[in-house]
Scaffold this active site. Structure first.
Site, PDB file in Angstrom:
ATOM      1  N   HIS A  40      -5.556   2.112   1.176  1.00 40.25           N
ATOM      2  CA  HIS A  40      -4.797   0.862   1.267  1.00 40.25           C
ATOM      3  C   HIS A  40      -3.993   0.811   2.566  1.00 40.25           C
ATOM      4  O   HIS A  40      -3.572   1.823   3.090  1.00 40.25           O
ATOM      5  CB  HIS A  40      -3.870   0.683   0.057  1.00 40.25           C
ATOM      6  CG  HIS A  40      -2.861   1.771  -0.108  1.00 40.25           C
ATOM      7  ND1 HIS A  40      -3.176   2.997  -0.642  1.00 40.25           N
ATOM      8  CD2 HIS A  40      -1.534   1.823   0.180  1.00 40.25           C
ATOM      9  CE1 HIS A  40      -2.096   3.760  -0.673  1.00 40.25           C
ATOM     10  NE2 HIS A  40      -1.077   3.066  -0.170  1.00 40.25           N
ATOM     11  N   PHE A  41      -3.824  -0.404   3.057  1.00 39.63           N
ATOM     12  CA  PHE A  41      -3.040  -0.684   4.256  1.00 39.63           C
ATOM     13  C   PHE A  41      -1.679  -1.226   3.849  1.00 39.63           C
ATOM     14  O   PHE A  41      -1.563  -1.968   2.884  1.00 39.63           O
ATOM     15  CB  PHE A  41      -3.723  -1.765   5.112  1.00 39.63           C
ATOM     16  CG  PHE A  41      -5.019  -1.345   5.728  1.00 39.63           C
ATOM     17  CD1 PHE A  41      -5.061  -0.832   7.015  1.00 39.63           C
ATOM     18  CD2 PHE A  41      -6.206  -1.488   5.032  1.00 39.63           C
ATOM     19  CE1 PHE A  41      -6.250  -0.463   7.592  1.00 39.63           C
ATOM     20  CE2 PHE A  41      -7.420  -1.120   5.602  1.00 39.63           C
ATOM     21  CZ  PHE A  41      -7.438  -0.600   6.885  1.00 39.63           C
TER      22      PHE A  41
END
Length: 168
Positions: A121-122
């Site tokens: 995830h960013f």
């Protein structure tokens, strides 16, 4: 003296927050958007959430729908969609929160700082010039100027606009 209140963070600070069942990046049901889950957007390949314990107002999380830990596991289609969503998230944050900059981060593995290492995830953290937030430096406390539900309401319509129109 001014008092800064952020009572919704106390459970997180004390470590008493109930652990969610399943993976944060795999909210239950199939809704495109769900305020109770802070789910701003979900399509067949990606999911965007507001971070429940943000570093700054508008702190977003973008992940592939598929549960995987590393960039090298993405299909070309997933990779392309994530890049398009990176740009869309920046556009929406700039439109509504007017940050002077945005930190975008990706931690691969627990040793790199990933709190949830098994689902890629960013992080998007909006930043404002001269807002260095003394509280974080002096007291290890973050102050968020807007309630998270208000931020959700502000950003949600633009994320719904990203959904393709239904086929006739």
């Amino acid at each position: 003296m001014k008092v800064l209140w952020a009572p919704w963070r106390m459970e997180h600070v004390l470590g008493t927050t109930a652990r969610a069942q399943g993976c944060l990046f795999e909210p239950p049901d199939t809704a495109v958007q769900d305020k109770s889950q802070l789910l701003l957007f979900r399509d067949e390949l990606t999911v965007v959430l507001l971070n429940r314990f943000p570093y700054a107002n508008g702190h977003l999380l973008l992940a592939p729908r598929r549960h995987l830990a590393d960039l090298t596991e993405l299909t070309p289609q997933e990779n392309s969609r994530l890049m398009a969503m990176l740009a869309a998230c920046c556009t929406i944050l700039r439109r509504h929160l007017h940050p002077d900059g945005i930190n975008i981060g990706l931690n691969l593995g627990a040793a790199a700082g990933a709190g949830i290492a098994d689902h890629l995830h960013f992080h998007f953290v909006p930043r404002w010039q001269d807002d260095h937030n003394f509280m974080t430096v002096c007291a290890e406390v973050r102050t968020i100027p807007q309630h998270i539900e208000r931020t959700f309401d502000l950003l949600a319509p633009d994320f719904l606009d990203l959904m393709p129109a239904p086929a006739p």
